[in-house]
Design an enzyme around this catalytic site. Structure first.
Site, mmCIF file in Angstrom:
data_model
loop_
_atom_site.group_PDB
_atom_site.id
_atom_site.type_symbol
_atom_site.label_atom_id
_atom_site.label_comp_id
_atom_site.label_asym_id
_atom_site.label_seq_id
_atom_site.Cartn_x
_atom_site.Cartn_y
_atom_site.Cartn_z
ATOM 1 N N LYS A 111 0.814 -1.192 0.007
ATOM 2 C CA LYS A 111 0.065 -0.050 -0.129
ATOM 3 C C LYS A 111 0.747 1.379 -0.030
ATOM 4 C CE LYS A 111 -4.723 -1.042 0.395
ATOM 5 N NZ LYS A 111 -4.912 -1.717 1.665
ATOM 6 N N LYS A 194 -7.947 -16.834 -13.475
ATOM 7 C CA LYS A 194 -8.840 -16.243 -12.394
ATOM 8 C C LYS A 194 -9.800 -15.360 -12.638
ATOM 9 C CE LYS A 194 -7.910 -14.386 -7.727
ATOM 10 N NZ LYS A 194 -7.621 -13.129 -7.321
ATOM 11 N N LYS A 197 -11.912 -8.768 -10.044
ATOM 12 C CA LYS A 197 -12.371 -7.604 -10.364
ATOM 13 C C LYS A 197 -11.408 -6.800 -11.196
ATOM 14 C CE LYS A 197 -15.014 -4.499 -7.670
ATOM 15 N NZ LYS A 197 -15.296 -4.168 -6.246
#
Ligand code: TRP
Length: 329
Positions: A111, A194, A197
């Site tokens: 992050k 896979k 999103k």
């Protein structure tokens, strides 16, 4: 009976992969355990979401989980920020969480790289808040994906450290809830392994039937099998994998036979696949639409959920305060 806690990211739009990967297991598991499901809206603050969309995001996830079959009469479903006891435990655990170990967490480093302009303390202490979520109910088991295993490991470490420091056997060390064989991985419609999103290859549970048809019709195919019993290329195998999950065995065998005898028509396969996906998702979509308009129901579910969750949390906090030496006058 085990206490199982599932934390749900407050970003909605569940897709077929989520449904077969975890959700269906959640729905089954809620009957066999003392289950808590909560929507992690405090955690979402680390990325400074737009205040106008925060509530909408929570609502979307809540409605999707209810629509998919989480039953508020069976399990406890609540919104994290409705149970403020967790913040107190977060504060206490933070006093025993060290800068160095937090800074070297994989999710933190990732992050920090992604949002270098916003490396805030909440991001650093994300694992402590997650540990507080889990330990506040003294959960035995937590269903987590690969990306959350390190956080669960840290939770165990924090639990152990607390117990050792205060010389108690208070917190349990939560284990990963393993669905084992039942975990089905849904591939993407674009040939990738896979459905995800961020991969942009999803069929969402709340997609309109027309949208689903369009997406499936556009799935990657080719000129057809190269000969009898030819191995299927990945992108074709993917369509069969999804078919296996949403259709009957007969339907699957029918198209498999067609493939093996080089008589397959991809158009027919896709039509069938779309129809069977719609059969699975339509009831969920319809329930979603009804639930999301039923403000009274949502109010009832979240208030009762918070009440039950707070009952369990209050017990924990009371003991923790006592163990740490807080005393009323
Ligand atoms: N970190 C989890 C995720 O990103 C969400 C989460 C927050 C969670 N608190 C939790 C998961 C507690 C399990 C238990 O998916």
């Amino acid at each position: 009976m085990d206490t199982v806690l599932s934390g749900i990211r407050s970003t909605g739009n569940l897709h077929l992969g989520n449904y077969y990967g975890a959700l269906r297991n959640f729905i089954r598991m809620q009957h066999e355990n003392n289950c808590f499901f909560f929507i992690a809206d405090y955690h979402s603050l680390t990325t400074h979401p737009d205040p106008k969309s925060l509530h909408a995001n929570v609502k979307e996830v809540l409605c999707e989980y209810l629509a998919a079959g989480i039953d508020p009469e069976v399990a406890t479903i609540y919104v994290q920020s409705d149970m403020k006891e967790v913040i107190e435990l977060y504060l206490m655990l933070n006093m025993h969480a060290y800068m160095g170990e937090l800074a070297k967490t994989t999710s933190f480093k990732e992050k920090a790289r992604k949002q270098p302009e916003n490396v805030n303390a909440g991001l650093l202490t994300y694992p402590t808040l997650m540990a507080a979520d889990i330990l506040i109910h003294n959960a035995d088991k937590v269903p987590v994906g690969k990306d959350q295993e390190q956080h669960l490991e840290m939770t165990r470490k924090f639990a152990r450290r607390f117990n050792n420091f205060y010389g108690v056997e208070f917190f349990k060390e939560p284990q990963a809830y393993n669905f084992g064989e039942e975990l089905i991985k849904i591939p993407g419609l674009d040939g990738s392994g896979k459905m995800g999103k961020s991969e942009g290859n999803c069929v969402y549970l709340c997609d309109e039937p027309k949208v689903i048809e369009k997406k499936v019709m556009k799935a990657l195919t080719d000129g057809g099998p190269t000969g009898p019993n030819a191995p299927k290329p990945d992108y074709i195998e993917n369509l069969f994998t999804i078919l296996k999950v949403v259709s009957t065995q007969d339907t699957y065998d029918y198209f498999d036979e067609k493939w093996n005898t080089c008589t397959i028509r991809y158009g027919d396969l896709k039509k069938q696949l779309a129809a069977d996906i719609i059969k699975v998702t339509s009831p969920i979509r319809e329930r979603y639409l009804a639930i999301s308009q039923d403000e009274a129901f949502l109010h009832k579910v979240t208030t009762e959920g918070a009440e039950k969750a707070r009952e369990s949390a209050t017990k924990t906090i009371r003991s923790v305060r006592e163990i740490m030496g807080f005393k009323p006058f």
